[in-house]
Design an enzyme around this catalytic site. Structure first.
Site, PDB file in Angstrom:
ATOM      1  N   CYS A  25       0.847  -1.196   0.000  1.00  0.00           N
ATOM      2  CA  CYS A  25       0.000   0.000   0.000  1.00  0.00           C
ATOM      3  C   CYS A  25       0.882   1.246   0.000  1.00  0.00           C
ATOM      4  O   CYS A  25       1.748   1.393   0.853  1.00  0.00           O
ATOM      5  CB  CYS A  25      -0.889  -0.023   1.233  1.00  0.00           C
ATOM      6  SG  CYS A  25      -1.485   1.602   1.701  1.00  0.00           S
ATOM      7  N   GLU A  26       0.640   2.148  -0.959  1.00  0.00           N
ATOM      8  CA  GLU A  26       1.512   3.318  -1.062  1.00  0.00           C
ATOM      9  C   GLU A  26       1.218   4.378   0.000  1.00  0.00           C
ATOM     10  O   GLU A  26       1.961   5.332   0.153  1.00  0.00           O
ATOM     11  CB  GLU A  26       1.431   3.932  -2.468  1.00  0.00           C
ATOM     12  CG  GLU A  26       0.162   4.677  -2.782  1.00  0.00           C
ATOM     13  CD  GLU A  26       0.180   5.260  -4.187  1.00  0.00           C
ATOM     14  OE1 GLU A  26       1.020   4.841  -4.995  1.00  0.00           O
ATOM     15  OE2 GLU A  26      -0.654   6.140  -4.462  1.00  0.00           O
ATOM     16  N   HIS A  27       0.121   4.201   0.711  1.00  0.00           N
ATOM     17  CA  HIS A  27      -0.214   5.188   1.742  1.00  0.00           C
ATOM     18  C   HIS A  27       0.377   4.845   3.102  1.00  0.00           C
ATOM     19  O   HIS A  27       0.512   5.707   3.949  1.00  0.00           O
ATOM     20  CB  HIS A  27      -1.737   5.319   1.862  1.00  0.00           C
ATOM     21  CG  HIS A  27      -2.381   5.730   0.581  1.00  0.00           C
ATOM     22  ND1 HIS A  27      -3.419   5.033   0.008  1.00  0.00           N
ATOM     23  CD2 HIS A  27      -2.095   6.755  -0.260  1.00  0.00           C
ATOM     24  CE1 HIS A  27      -3.762   5.626  -1.124  1.00  0.00           C
ATOM     25  NE2 HIS A  27      -2.984   6.667  -1.318  1.00  0.00           N
ATOM     26  N   HIS A  28       0.653   3.560   3.335  1.00  0.00           N
ATOM     27  CA  HIS A  28       1.207   3.153   4.634  1.00  0.00           C
ATOM     28  C   HIS A  28       2.461   2.299   4.502  1.00  0.00           C
ATOM     29  O   HIS A  28       3.061   1.920   5.504  1.00  0.00           O
ATOM     30  CB  HIS A  28       0.158   2.357   5.426  1.00  0.00           C
ATOM     31  CG  HIS A  28      -1.096   3.125   5.722  1.00  0.00           C
ATOM     32  ND1 HIS A  28      -2.202   3.098   4.906  1.00  0.00           N
ATOM     33  CD2 HIS A  28      -1.400   3.954   6.752  1.00  0.00           C
ATOM     34  CE1 HIS A  28      -3.149   3.871   5.415  1.00  0.00           C
ATOM     35  NE2 HIS A  28      -2.689   4.409   6.538  1.00  0.00           N
TER      36      HIS A  28
ATOM     37  N   GLN B 181      -4.800  -0.358  -4.956  1.00  0.00           N
ATOM     38  CA  GLN B 181      -5.328  -1.559  -5.609  1.00  0.00           C
ATOM     39  C   GLN B 181      -6.058  -1.246  -6.922  1.00  0.00           C
ATOM     40  O   GLN B 181      -5.946  -1.982  -7.892  1.00  0.00           O
ATOM     41  CB  GLN B 181      -6.251  -2.291  -4.634  1.00  0.00           C
ATOM     42  CG  GLN B 181      -6.667  -3.669  -5.149  1.00  0.00           C
ATOM     43  CD  GLN B 181      -7.506  -4.424  -4.131  1.00  0.00           C
ATOM     44  OE1 GLN B 181      -7.248  -4.357  -2.933  1.00  0.00           O
ATOM     45  NE2 GLN B 181      -8.521  -5.130  -4.605  1.00  0.00           N
TER      46      GLN B 181
ATOM     47  N   HIS C 203      -5.635  -5.638   2.901  1.00  0.00           N
ATOM     48  CA  HIS C 203      -4.663  -4.569   3.128  1.00  0.00           C
ATOM     49  C   HIS C 203      -4.267  -4.618   4.598  1.00  0.00           C
ATOM     50  O   HIS C 203      -5.117  -4.428   5.452  1.00  0.00           O
ATOM     51  CB  HIS C 203      -5.288  -3.211   2.807  1.00  0.00           C
ATOM     52  CG  HIS C 203      -5.609  -3.043   1.361  1.00  0.00           C
ATOM     53  ND1 HIS C 203      -5.151  -1.997   0.621  1.00  0.00           N
ATOM     54  CD2 HIS C 203      -6.320  -3.815   0.510  1.00  0.00           C
ATOM     55  CE1 HIS C 203      -5.573  -2.123  -0.626  1.00  0.00           C
ATOM     56  NE2 HIS C 203      -6.289  -3.207  -0.714  1.00  0.00           N
TER      57      HIS C 203
ATOM     58  N   CYS D 123      -2.762  -2.574   6.292  1.00  0.00           N
ATOM     59  CA  CYS D 123      -2.966  -1.301   6.988  1.00  0.00           C
ATOM     60  C   CYS D 123      -4.388  -1.199   7.527  1.00  0.00           C
ATOM     61  O   CYS D 123      -4.645  -0.471   8.480  1.00  0.00           O
ATOM     62  CB  CYS D 123      -2.657  -0.129   6.075  1.00  0.00           C
ATOM     63  SG  CYS D 123      -3.378  -0.273   4.448  1.00  0.00           S
TER      64      CYS D 123
HETATM   65 ZN   LIG Z   1      -2.783   1.612   3.429  1.00  0.00          ZN
END
Ligand SMILES: [Zn+2]
Length: 225
Positions: free
Chosen positions: A113-116, A154, A182, A184
Site C-alpha cells: 500500500c503506497e499510503h502506509h 489496488q 490490506h 494497513c
Molecule cells: Zn494503506
C-alpha cells in the site's frame, strides 16, 4: 489553475486509500541513480528511522537490517518501479483458433500500500478473449507481479494489469478482478481482520453483461488443488 492541497487533505486522501492517478506517480529524475546508489542512500535512511525510534543498531540482530531493507526495497518489493524489469512482450499466434474466453484465476498478489507501506496480499483473476494473439499463462502472473512490486493503490494495480495486457494482446477484451487484504486496514487503524477489497476493470467485450457474467461465474468456482 493550480490546485493546492494542504497536508491535512493529503493525509485523508491516503487514509481513505484514494489514488490520484492511473500511472504510478514518478519523479522526472527517477532513474538518475543506479540501483546500487539507491540502496546506499536508503540504507542510511532506514538506519536513521530505526535509531530515531530508539533502537540500538549495534545489536547483532539489528545490525544488518538497514542494508537488508534497502536491498529488499530496491530489488524486490519495489523492483517493479524499474521499467527494465517489465516482462518481455512475447506472444504467440493462436493456432487452435480458440475464440472463447481464457481465464487465469487465483494469481497470487503481493503488493504494498503506497499510503502506509504495508503489505497488500490477495488474488488476481484475469480473462481475455483472443483476437489471434495469445500469451503464455505464466506471462499473466509475471505482469501482475511486475505492477504489484511497486507502492500501489489496488484500483491502479487492476487498471495497469488490464492496460498492459490490452497492449500485449492487441485487444480491448481483457478483464481483471483483484480481491486483496490490506494489512494497513487489517492490522492497524480500524483493525478489521476479515475485510478484503475487490476491484475490477472490464475492457471491450467484458463491458457487456453476458461476457462479464461468464467471467465472474468462472472465478466464483471454488477450485482447490
Ligand atoms: Zn494503506
Amino acid at each position: 489553475m493550480k490546485i493546492e492541497k494542504n497536508l491535512e487533505e493529503f493525509e485523508s486522501l491516503g487514509d481513505e486509500h484514494i489514488g490520484t492517478s492511473e500511472s504510478t506517480p514518478m519523479r522526472h529524475d527517477a532513474f538518475r541513480l543506479s540501483n546500487e546508489e539507491k540502496i546506499d542512500i536508503i540504507k542510511d535512511d532506514v538506519r536513521h528511522i530505526m535509531e530515531t525510534l530508539g533502537l540500538d543498531l549495534s545489536d547483532d540482530s539489528l545490525n544488518g537490517t538497514p542494508n537488508r531493507v534497502a536491498k529488499m526495497f530496491v530489488k524486490e518489493i519495489f523492483g517493479g518501479l524499474d521499467p527494465k524489469k517489465k516482462p518481455s512482450a512475447s506472444t504467440f499466434e493462436n493456432k487452435y483458433k480458440y475464440g472463447e474466453m481464457l481465464v487465469e484465476k487465483n494469481i497470487t498478489v503481493y503488493s504494498t500500500c503506497e499510503h502506509h507501506l504495508l503489505p497488500i496480499v490477495g488474488k488476481a483473476h484475469i480473462a481475455y478473449i483472443s483476437n489471434g494473439t495469445v500469451v503464455g499463462l505464466s506471462k499473466m502472473n509475471r505482469i501482475v507481479d511486475y505492477f504489484a512490486k511497486r507502492p500501489q493503490v489496488q484500483e491502479r494495480l487492476t487498471i495497469q494489469v488490464v492496460k498492459e495486457l490490452q497492449e500485449v494482446l492487441n485487444t480491448k477484451d481483457v478483464a481483471c478482478v483483484i480481491d486483496a487484504k490490506h494489512l494497513c486496514v487489517n492490522s492497524r487503524g480500524i483493525r478489521d481482520i476479515e475485510s478484503s477489497t475487490v476491484t475490477s476493470e472490464f475492457g471491450g467485450k467484458f463491458k457487456e453483461e453476458a461476457t462479464r457474467r461468464e467471467f465472474l461465474d468462472y472465478i466464483k468456482l471454488d477450485t482447490k488443488f
